[in-house]
Design a protein around this motif. Structure first.
Motif: not given
Ligand code: FHN
Length: 471
Positions: A32-57
């Protein structure tokens, strides 16, 4: 000399009790530990990363009380007021009878967040108090059973998406409204109750994922109790369930525990979930903690010292001015992370003046300089005392917060990297000269607020070298 039988017995015992050693680096064999050894790097993950700045409410019943209970102001975090004032759950939840945010307009919130330059918004679907912003069928403690009666979460998801903003769901596993919640599992009765609680939590998450399929991220909180940490298999099951229901969805590290109770990072030191979410109201040190540049992470910050929910008295602590909020956003991006800046609207659904001004100020800065933030990351340059570097390919951005006394900004490039050009964001050239091997001086610019200088560097990227040195 040791007796050979004793030695064999010791070795056998050690083999039983010492961690299992497998595939070279890994100390423990974990299911039940980490499910991968590398950074996740699919399109959705890149989108998350590229946004860089968000608001928390943060928005819930606590937003009505604003840190005050029965005439007494509590200086602690407003969303924890129930705990500070020791309010019994039924009394706390009875506030639902007054939940009617007449000043709430989801489209106005969405326009404000968009104009502030945020690319995504994290919303508290349910905080520790247990009150749900959506009409859940799993509990009576929801917006459906208030004078308001509307699906406020649904309105927000639609409004943010209409403005082109991604929506992330904050979800607290710890739930003060549910009598089945346990902090520890000390007896069979505790375990039975907690099993019911697990089914309840699953059902809530399934509702969120299916009612609002455009959700892009689940951000878990309230997972620090022994009851949750002792249920590593379940935390992985929840993550997998959400990923099956919402293709591409990202999940923060805070949900997970492995079978040995390690959180965020498993017992082999590998990140669980898709990105690290431990940087809360703090940031990694730009000199010592360069390891963070190797993984995805998101920090989150409050504007006063420690208020997430609406507190009526912000004079009780230091309040960061907009430029300081920006500095933290830039700091995070310069180290390859995202930043979520918190807002706490009041119980009527309005933002306080200070938050509106902050949003305006940030938006103005981002409109001119967002190029140095969105889609940017760690530059691999040595930390500078005038500010921060970010980078996108062969473009390195200098974000200058501290004007030096001399009119020069010292830039130390990684070995072998040459600066070919320097300009302002609008293209105006900026003077620079090579002053030593792998060192340049770049001219300062007159500016009353943080400014950006864009450097073009040669293709001999040093990023790889930095990475090699780090790994
Ligand atoms: O207890 C909560 C707190 O109220 C707030 O929601 C923050 C946001 O990161 N998380 C918890 C503390 O870690």
């Amino acid at each position: 000399m040791k007796h050979p039988l004793r030695l064999t017995a010791c070795l056998l015992l050690a083999a039983c009790f010492l961690p299992f050693v497998s595939h070279g680096e890994e100390k423990y064999e974990l299911k039940y530990g980490a499910q991968r050894t590398e950074k996740r790097d699919d399109e959705a993950m890149r989108r998350f990363r590229d946004h860089r700045v968000g608001a928390f409410i943060h928005w819930g019943l606590y937003s009505m009380a604003g840190g005050e209970w029965k005439g007494k102001i509590y200086p602690g975090a407003a969303e924890w007021l129930k705990a500070w004032a020791k309010v019994p759950s039924d009394e706390w939840l009875a506030q639902m009878d007054r939940w009617n945010p007449t000043g709430f307009d989801a489209r106005e919130w969405a326009r404000m967040m968009k104009a502030a330059g945020f690319r995504y918004v994290k919303i508290t679907t349910k905080h520790h108090e247990g009150f749900c912003l959506w009409p859940s069928a799993t509990t009576p403690y929801t917006v459906a059973n208030t004078p308001c009666g509307r699906d406020l979460l649904g309105e927000l998801v639609k409004a943010f998406n209409d403005e082109g903003l991604d929506v992330h769901f904050y979800f607290s596993v710890m739930d003060w409204s549910n009598p089945d919640y346990r902090t520890q599992l000390n007896c069979r009765e505790d375990s039975t109750a907690f099993e019911r609680f697990k089914r309840f939590t699953e059902a809530q998450l399934r509702e969120l994922a299916t009612r609002y399929p455009s959700v892009k991220d689940f951000w878990f909180d309230g997972t620090w109790d022994a009851s949750v940490k002792g249920n590593g298999a379940w935390t992985l099951q929840l993550e997998n369930m959400l990923k099956d229901l919402v293709p591409g969805v990202t999940v923060n590290s805070r949900l997970r525990a492995d079978e040995r109770g390690s959180r965020h990072f498993d017992s082999n030191g590998r990140l669980m979930g898709d990105y690290e979410s431990g940087y809360e109201r703090r940031l990694p040190d730009p000199v010592r903690d360069l390891q963070v540049t190797l993984r995805d992470w998101e920090a989150c910050m409050t504007v006063p010292e420690n208020q997430w929910g609406y507190h009526k008295d912000w004079s009780l602590s230091y309040v960061k001015p907009p430029v300081e909020v920006l500095r933290r956003v830039v700091h995070a991006v310069s180290m390859g992370g995202n930043m979520a800046v918190n807002f706490g609207p009041d119980g009527t659904g309005r933002f306080r003046q200070e938050e509106k001004e902050l949003a305006d100020w940030l938006g103005n800065w981002m409109r001119h300089n967002g190029e140095a933030i969105y889609g940017c990351g760690y530059a691999g340059f040595e930390k500078a005392d005038w500010g921060y570097y970010t980078r996108k390919g062969d473009t390195v951005y200098m974000i200058v917060f501290n004007q030096p006394f001399g009119a020069r900004l010292r830039v130390k490039t990684p070995a072998g990297t040459a600066v070919r050009g320097a300009s302002l964001i609008d293209g105006t050239p900026v003077g620079f000269m090579e002053t030593a091997r792998d060192e340049y001086n770049v001219n300062t610019v007159e500016s009353s607020e943080p400014y950006v200088i864009r450097l073009t560097v040669d293709a001999g990227s040093a990023e790889g070298k930095y990475r090699d040195a780090l790994t």
